[in-house]
Write an enzyme that holds these catalytic residues in place. Structure first.
Site, short mmCIF file in Angstrom:
data_model
loop_
_atom_site.label_atom_id
_atom_site.label_comp_id
_atom_site.label_asym_id
_atom_site.label_seq_id
_atom_site.Cartn_x
_atom_site.Cartn_y
_atom_site.Cartn_z
N CYS A 101 0.73 -1.09 -0.04
CA CYS A 101 0.15 -0.07 -0.05
C CYS A 101 0.89 1.16 -0.03
O CYS A 101 1.39 1.80 -1.15
CB CYS A 101 -0.96 -0.02 1.15
N HIS A 195 -3.79 -5.28 1.03
CA HIS A 195 -3.25 -5.61 2.08
C HIS A 195 -3.27 -7.25 2.13
O HIS A 195 -4.20 -7.63 2.72
CB HIS A 195 -4.12 -5.11 3.12
N GLU A 197 -1.80 -8.81 4.52
CA GLU A 197 -1.82 -9.09 6.06
C GLU A 197 -3.25 -9.41 6.71
O GLU A 197 -3.51 -9.84 7.71
CB GLU A 197 -1.01 -7.98 6.86
N1 LIG Z 1 -3.33 1.90 3.55
C1 LIG Z 1 -2.36 2.84 3.15
O1 LIG Z 1 -1.11 2.43 3.30
C2 LIG Z 1 -2.82 3.91 2.62
C3 LIG Z 1 -1.74 4.67 1.94
C4 LIG Z 1 -2.19 6.10 1.57
N2 LIG Z 1 -2.37 6.95 2.88
C5 LIG Z 1 -3.46 6.21 0.67
O2 LIG Z 1 -4.38 6.56 1.15
O3 LIG Z 1 -3.38 5.57 -0.41
#
Ligand SMILES: NC(=O)CC[C@H](N)C(=O)O
Ligand SMILES: Nc1ncnc2c1ncn2[C@@H]1O[C@H](COP(=O)(O)OP(=O)(O)OP(=O)(O)O)[C@@H](O)[C@H]1O
Ligand SMILES: O=c1[nH]c(=O)c2[nH+]cn([C@@H]3O[C@H](COP(=O)(O)O)[C@@H](O)[C@H]3O)c2[nH]1
Ligand SMILES: [Mg+2]
Length: 548
Positions: A101, A195, A197
């Site tokens: 991310c 994600h 995880e």
């Molecule tokens: N969950 C995250 O890592 C988000 C990363 C960044 N803040 C976004 O909104 O894309």
């Protein structure tokens, strides 16, 4: 192994023989995502040791060589003025890197010469990941090996990549993300927008395992079996041939497991002390002494300090004051006892007590090094940390790198009974924080007895293991009842039972009504001073697990 005698440096002592130097280790750099600790969990579940450090970690200051690095998510946007950035030296280590991310966005930022194009386009929740095969790049397909070509993943981002840096190729897409997963053409640098995880990403575990084991070539040897021997060796190296260790042991799973390890490592040079603070559960101190002695061969000294504790708690109703009094008194009692042990053992051939055993777990460590900084104090959790300053003892924390479920697995391997291993946690200040208002001997009697019946019935109903923590709280209010045609005007017991994995958030437990009925009837009939039972149906947050 290092020579223990040279290591007098308090607090850093444990670091001298770091676990990360004994196992292949993945380094996870935390940019403040709420899921960072989950990445750590998943890698450990794959049998690979890993450590979570703040994203500000400088590579030159690392005291181990990681086999791979994972960059976590973050609440920041990569283009924010104060956005955190990783030490560029990680890319010179020539080890595999995986960005998740924000981690993906960071990789694009670094490889895009410290800039990247972002659009605001959020993607939150489930998405279908479509995986591309890139046969022409040998390392490209390793991340998704054995993963279905079309699989469900979980997204949580507001920033959207418009381009990817030169030299990177797409290995997966979703309907809204053309760059859901990318890879460097020339080196094992991978980045994913979803994600892996969280359990909602169905094959997330496989992706993380692929990274750790196949790509980073880590051995999957992080098992509690292998930990026992290594840890015992490590403790012996730290304590030396003659050093003695004292440990506060409550009968809770953490201190019991730590005590058993210590006993195995140094035998009778370990002194376990349980402080009876007058607010333990019914018959607990005797039981713990019996069990630790007969089952585990640990000679536990029980120090009866109940009069001192109850004396100091007299007239005190404020929860924070209660906690502080108990914490401070605990230190005094423990210190006096350590001096006594030194006196008693002075002709035994063993050295003076130089070390203090603590059952600190990894979540406490993560919290204290968090990139986000310490969270607001909701309540001052009692711990024995305060002992250090006064006692000048070196700290030994054998469970410092472990999560609670790892501690439980370790406990089972060490031959500790299920009853102890699966014991619900019990806070240091004990039932003093479950008696709302003043803690008097009579209030202790009521709260203890009610709690005892409650837990006994939960066990009889076969629900103890389903519930993460249960206890009875005694409320400082009286209500009217009728018993045997007579009016009663007595106190209220609130029953609490929660399900949780990390005790950070929790849900109340749904009892079968028949069990609650039996518990209620038994407490009212058997505990003098109670004529009403209520069941606590609040989750955490907004409530907390304990009432004070
Ligand atoms: N969950 C995250 O890592 C988000 C990363 C960044 N803040 C976004 O909104 O894309
Ligand atoms: N009555 C006590 N006597 C001696 N030490 C205690 C007592 N209560 C708490 N401690 C110490 O405080 C530490 C922190 O308590 P905590 O309740 O978090 O851990 P635990 O009791 O070992 O395990 P659990 O969380 O399962 O109850 C314990 O590990 C133990 O060292
Ligand atoms: O050792 C401890 N010393 C304390 O002072 C303390 N206060 C709360 N707890 C335990 O922590 C978990 C979360 O509790 P709360 O939701 O009430 O904060 C629950 O498991 C609580 O029992 C403590 N444990
Ligand atoms: Mg405890």
């Amino acid at each position: 192994m290092a020579e223990p005698q040279q290591k007098k440096n308090k607090l850093t002592l444990d670091a001298q023989v770091k676990i990360s130097t004994l196992y292949d280790t993945i380094l996870i750099l935390d940019f403040g995502s709420q899921y960072s600790h989950l990445i750590t969990r998943r890698i450990r579940e794959a049998g690979v040791y890993c450590e979570l450090l703040p994203c500000t970690q400088k590579i030159k200051d690392l005291d181990f060589v990681p086999k791979g690095i994972i960059l976590s998510g973050s609440p920041y946007s990569i283009t924010d003025q104060d956005a955190p950035h990783v030490d560029p030296a990680i890319f010179e280590l020539n080890i595999p890197i995986l960005g998740i991310c924000y981690g993906l966005q960071e990789i694009c930022y670094v490889f895009g010469n410290n800039s990247t194009e972002l659009a605001r386009k959020s993607e939150y929740g489930f998405a279908k990941l479509e995986i591309n095969d890139l046969a022409e790049i040998p390392h490209a397909n390793a991340l998704f090996e054995s993963v279905e070509k079309s699989t469900q993943v979980w997204m949580s981002h507001g920033d959207h990549l418009d381009t990817i840096p030169e030299g990177f190729r797409v290995i997966a897409t979703t309907e809204s993300s053309a760059y859901a997963a990318i890879v460097s053409e020339t080196r094992p640098v991978y980045a994913i927008q979803f994600h892996p995880e969280v359990t909602h990403s169905i094959e997330g575990k496989t992706v993380l395992r692929n990274f750790a084991i196949n790509i980073c070539a880590c051995s999957a040897n992080w098992t509690m079996d292998s930990f026992i021997d290594k840890e015992i060796e490590r403790i012996r190296a730290i304590v030396g041939e003659t050093g003695s260790v004292v440990g506060a042991v409550s009968g809770g799973v953490d201190s019991t497991v730590a005590a058993v390890l210590m006993k195995r490592a140094i035998g009778d040079r370990f002194h376990a002390v349980l402080v009876d603070n007058g607010v333990m559960r019914l018959n607990e101190c005797e039981q713990v002494k019996e069990t630790l002695g007969s089952q585990l061969g640990i000679n536990l000294r029980v120090v009866d300090a109940s009069d001192i504790f109850l004396g100091k708690l007299k007239g005190v109703t404020d929860p924070e004051k209660k906690r502080k009094i108990i914490g401070n008194t605990f230190i005094e009692v423990f210190e006096t006892e350590s001096h006594k042990i030194d006196e008693e053992c002075k002709n035994s051939g063993a050295g003076k007590i130089e070390f203090l055993l603590q059952g600190t777990l990894y979540p406490d460590v993560i919290e204290s090094i968090s990139f986000k900084g310490p969270s607001a104090t909701i309540k001052s959790h009692h711990n024995v940390g305060g002992l250090l300053e006064d006692m000048r003892l070196n700290l030994i924390e054998p469970l410092r790198e472990l999560f609670k479920d790892e501690v439980r697995a370790l406990g089972t391997l060490l031959g500790i009974s299920d009853e102890l291993v699966w014991r619900h946690p019990f806070p240091g200040p004990g039932i003093a924080i479950r008696i709302l208002g003043e803690v008097t001997p009579d209030q202790v009697r009521i709260a203890r007895h009610a709690d005892y019946i409650y837990i006994e019935e939960i066990k009889k109903a076969g629900l103890y293991r389903k519930i993460s923590q249960a206890f009875a709280a005694l409320l400082p209010v009286r209500s009217v009842g009728v018993m045997g045609d007579m009016r009663t005007y007595e106190q209220v017991i609130a029953l609490r039972a929660v399900e949780t994995t990390d005790f950070m958030t929790a849900d109340w437990f749904e009892f079968p009504a028949s069990v609650l009925k039996r518990i209620s009837s038994r407490i009212i009939n058997e505990v003098e001073g109670v004529n009403r039972i209520v069941y606590d149906v609040s989750s955490k947050p907004p409530s907390t697990i304990e009432w004070e």
